[in-house]
Design an enzyme around this catalytic site. Structure first.
Site, PDB file in Angstrom:
ATOM      1  N   ASP A 189     -27.090  65.918 106.479  1.00  0.00           N
ATOM      2  CA  ASP A 189     -27.246  66.765 105.302  1.00  0.00           C
ATOM      3  C   ASP A 189     -26.269  66.252 104.233  1.00  0.00           C
ATOM      4  O   ASP A 189     -25.413  65.409 104.485  1.00  0.00           O
ATOM      5  CB  ASP A 189     -27.026  68.252 105.628  1.00  0.00           C
ATOM      6  CG  ASP A 189     -27.666  69.157 104.560  1.00  0.00           C
ATOM      7  OD1 ASP A 189     -28.040  68.657 103.480  1.00  0.00           O
ATOM      8  OD2 ASP A 189     -27.777  70.381 104.797  1.00  0.00           O
TER       9      ASP A 189
HETATM   10  C1  BGC Z   1     -29.139  71.345 101.846  1.00  0.00           C
HETATM   11  C2  BGC Z   1     -30.392  70.721 102.382  1.00  0.00           C
HETATM   12  C3  BGC Z   1     -31.045  69.899 101.306  1.00  0.00           C
HETATM   13  C4  BGC Z   1     -30.071  68.872 100.801  1.00  0.00           C
HETATM   14  C5  BGC Z   1     -30.631  67.968  99.734  1.00  0.00           C
HETATM   15  C6  BGC Z   1     -28.254  70.341 101.180  1.00  0.00           C
HETATM   16  O1  BGC Z   1     -27.214  70.969 100.550  1.00  0.00           O
HETATM   17  O2  BGC Z   1     -28.442  71.971 102.910  1.00  0.00           O
HETATM   18  O3  BGC Z   1     -31.245  71.719 102.851  1.00  0.00           O
HETATM   19  O4  BGC Z   1     -32.207  69.308 101.803  1.00  0.00           O
HETATM   20  O5  BGC Z   1     -28.953  69.542 100.271  1.00  0.00           O
HETATM   21  O6  BGC Z   1     -30.749  68.588  98.513  1.00  0.00           O
END
Ligand code: BGC
Ligand code: BGC
Length: 718
Positions: free
Chosen positions: A263
């Site tokens: 993530d």
């Molecule tokens: C979130 C994810 C997301 C990623 C990309 C993260 O902060 O937890 O769910 O896909 O950002 O934007």
């Protein structure tokens, strides 16, 4: 078809490592500001940036085509860039938030919403979506419950499959209007303690396997191409560096050989988590856990080369990861056509086309949950004078979190929807208050509007900022200004209906008991206002059912239907005794249970029967019930099957959803609904983590929700 192994052999160590990196597109632009700005502070060099394996959040055919073109011109080996984005509940045509889609209990609609989202984003040049998010949730304080389909492992698994089918179709390589899916957040992100985002997760492996893991597994069984790590710890080790979770379980036990991405920033976050002293250690832990791509931080790019050269990290790990990334690029057809479906022409045809708007309207209307309807205040009747009051009466903030590329100005607002249906003269509108504040003037205007009306329609709720990522709340009531508005209008004695916008189950005290009707509309998306009119005026009979309990108070949280009994369960007989498992100041039961929702018609259940009292392990038991539409309008009912294992080796939930059927009944019509139960459905994780069943007594019922049903008993014989 490129020979990927041969390609890998031609790559330098640096080129390989840069493939493992994902950045936002601003890093790839060559302006001077960038050279001293983001590139510099992240320690990203120009060379890294122009060789990254993937970019996130670049959208729009014009931009993605230009980006890919520039990239390919600089790519020594002609490796295309992989473009990913968060296409969560729609790209430009925004569907209701996922928790709302969950309330439809309709897998075909869920699949359709994902297929449309895939098509709209594919034509803008997206190859992969960071969805579905299938984290099981039990704590409405957590803002991201709006991204989940709720608290049940079985239902979440069904939705996980439906979303993956919708995004990917059955021929990702051949069907350019589909995109690859990335299931997230592996694992158990939904169990953050106290509902505070990014917080610790702590649970037994048995609980993890039984409750939290099934939906991720279901997505992978459906062929989901990618997995994203969670921010949280899993048994004390951040998921992103958790070898047991990623290597032993995901890769070895489940056989997942697709791409695993961290993530956003999660590799670096191992430092504040306190399991890595610096970026080099974080990089080492993540690559050893099998994380192929690092999102938005540059630990791999900055440290893996040294780590390999110092013999600290085996080059095989890097080769493995690069190969997985190349394979996905190949599967998507990017080596043949790096632009894939990107087309400015098709964007014009496809984005927010009539067909997509119609689907958004249908899905939104089916996601609404009627929570109260006294004296048949609903449906509204044409000819009634409506006072539409509240911060959502004329407000485009109805798309919900994660609708980055949706446009509020394209959303059908509530006023637009109601006045299109009933005529402008029939609707007097007043704001009444803002989300969190009211002025005396607003209140007076609202009272004046209400006085002229036959029915007050209050459009209340949380702003989209109040849920979503980092949108945790400790108090989950409506803001006081809105509760006060209800109190100001109540003395007028007019029938009052609340239309509620929100991204989570709320504590509805001060709302539910004060109004005659309550329609939960979540964040309904682009066609929200029209769908609301469809339901309020009875053109669509509400059929949504909650997939997450609405607590009586935040003090009960977590409160969920599939809880255990305890050794001192509260019963109607012992309610006045002290030493039972209960609160002194509130009930144990949630205000509204899982599976709950009303209709403009009524349904009755009768003649429940079991085909046998003894189920032999190799046989099937049928549970049947007659469901009758006892009202005057056609309606849809969600018939739900719940089972309890009375005495297991490990304690078992009081109820577990094992099946459901959504049926449509004409007035007076009766249908017999039959569910099959097999031994396999009765298995669970035992103390030794074996998935097996216990012989003995079970209870089962088929009913309208998790609370209301008369259980019947059978025995499993092995
Ligand atoms: C979130 C994810 C997301 C990623 C990309 C993260 O902060 O937890 O769910 O896909 O950002 O934007
Ligand atoms: C990500 C967050 C990140 C934020 C920073 C969001 O898109 O999902 O994790 O912290 O951007 O800008």
């Amino acid at each position: 078809m490129p020979n990927l192994t041969a390609l890998l052999e031609k790559m330098t160590l640096e080129e390989k490592i840069f493939q493992l990196m994902q950045l936002t597109p601003n890093f790839l632009s060559e302006d001077d500001a960038n050279l001293t700005g983001p590139l510099a502070w992240m320690g990203v060099t120009e060379n890294m940036a122009s060789n990254v394996g993937s970019v996130l959040s670049a959208v729009g055919a014009k931009e993605t085509i230009a980006l890919q073109k520039q990239y390919m011109e600089n790519s020594r080996l002609g490796i295309p860039l992989l473009l990913m984005a968060d296409i969560i509940h729609g790209y430009r045509t925004i569907f209701p938030v996922t928790l709302a889609i969950g309330s439809t209990w309709d897998m075909e609609l869920a699949e359709k919403s994902a297929a449309i989202a895939a098509k709209e984003s594919a034509v803008t040049g997206i190859h992969v979506t960071f969805a579905p998010m299938v984290d099981l949730v039990r704590d409405p304080r957590w803002g991201r419950v709006m991204e989940s389909t709720g608290e049940d492992p079985y239902l979440n698994s069904e939705y996980a499959r439906a979303f993956v089918r919708g995004f990917q179709g059955d021929d990702l390589a051949g069907d350019m209007d589909r995109i690859a899916a990335c299931v997230k957040h592996f694992a158990a992100y939904g169990a953050a303690e106290g509902g505070r985002d990014y917080n610790t997760v702590n649970m037994s492996e048995r609980q993890l396997r039984e409750t939290y893991l099934p939906a991720y597994k279901a997505a992978l069984e459906e062929g989901c191409e990618m997995v994203m790590t969670a921010f949280n710890t899993v048994d004390g080790i951040p998921a992103t560096g958790n070898k047991w979770l990623m290597r032993n379980l995901l890769r070895e036990e489940w056989g997942f050989d697709g791409m695993l991405i961290s993530d956003w920033g999660a590799v670096s976050e191992m430092i504040p988590h306190g399991v890595a002293a610096d970026g080099a250690e974080a990089a080492k832990k993540a690559i050893e856990a099998g994380v192929d791509m690092e999102m938005m931080t540059s630990n791999y790019a900055n440290h893996l080369k040294d780590l390999v050269e110092a013999g600290e990290v085996d080059i095989k790990l890097i080769d493995e990861s690069v190969l997985r990334i190349l394979k996905l690029k190949d599967k998507l057809g990017l080596f043949e056509n790096p632009y894939r479906a990107a087309s400015e022409e098709r964007e014009k045809e496809v984005l927010l086309c009539d067909e997509h708007r119609a689907a958004a309207r249908e899905i939104a209307a089916k996601s609404f949950v009627l929570l109260k309807n006294e004296e048949q205040v609903l449906p509204l009747r044409v000819g009634q004078k409506l006072a539409l009051i509240g911060p959502f009466a004329q407000n485009g903030d109805i798309l919900g979190p994660w609708s980055i590329w949706g446009k509020q100005e394209e959303a059908a607002q509530v006023y637009a929807g109601l006045s299109a249906r009933a005529g402008e003269d029939a609707v007097i509108v007043a704001r009444g208050c803002d989300i969190e504040f009211a002025t005396e003037e607003q209140l007076q205007e609202a009272i004046a509007a209400a006085k002229q009306s036959d029915v007050i329609v209050l459009a209340l709720g949380e702003s989209s900022e109040m849920s979503g990522e980092a949108g945790s709340r400790g108090d989950i009531r409506l803001p006081q200004a809105q509760l006060d508005l209800i109190q100001k209008l109540k003395p007028l004695g007019k029938p009052m209906v609340v239309v509620l916008f929100n991204g989570r189950p709320l504590d509805l005290h001060g709302v539910l008991e004060e109004t005659d009707g309550l329609l939960e509309v979540w964040f309904p998306g682009t066609e929200g206002g029209h769908a609301i009119a469809d339901v309020l005026f009875g053109d669509v009979n509400p059929s949504g059912r909650l997939t997450m309990s609405f607590p009586y108070s935040v003090g009960q949280v977590p409160v969920y239907y599939n809880n255990y009994n305890t050794g001192r369960p509260l019963t109607p007989q012992n309610a006045n005794e002290r030493y039972v498992s209960k609160y002194l100041d509130m009930p144990n039961a949630p205000l509204l249970p899982f599976g709950y929702g009303l209709s403009y018609t009524t349904f009755s259940y009768s003649d429940a029967s079991l085909s046998t009292a003894v189920l032999n392990a190799e046989d099937t038991l049928q549970v049947s019930v007659n469901v009758t539409n006892t009202g005057a309008t056609v309606g849809e009912e969600v018939v739900q099957l719940y089972v309890r294992d009375v005495a297991g080796e490990v304690v078992r939930p009081l109820k577990e959803l094992k099946g459901f059927r959504k049926i449509k009944l004409q007035p007076g019509e009766t249908k017999t609904v039959t569910f099959d139960i097999t031994e396999e459905q009765l298995r669970y994780y035992h103390a030794d983590l074996q998935h097996k069943s216990d012989a003995g007594e079970f209870h089962v019922f088929a009913g309208p929700n998790s609370r209301d049903g008369e259980p019947q008993a059978f025995r499993l014989q092995k």
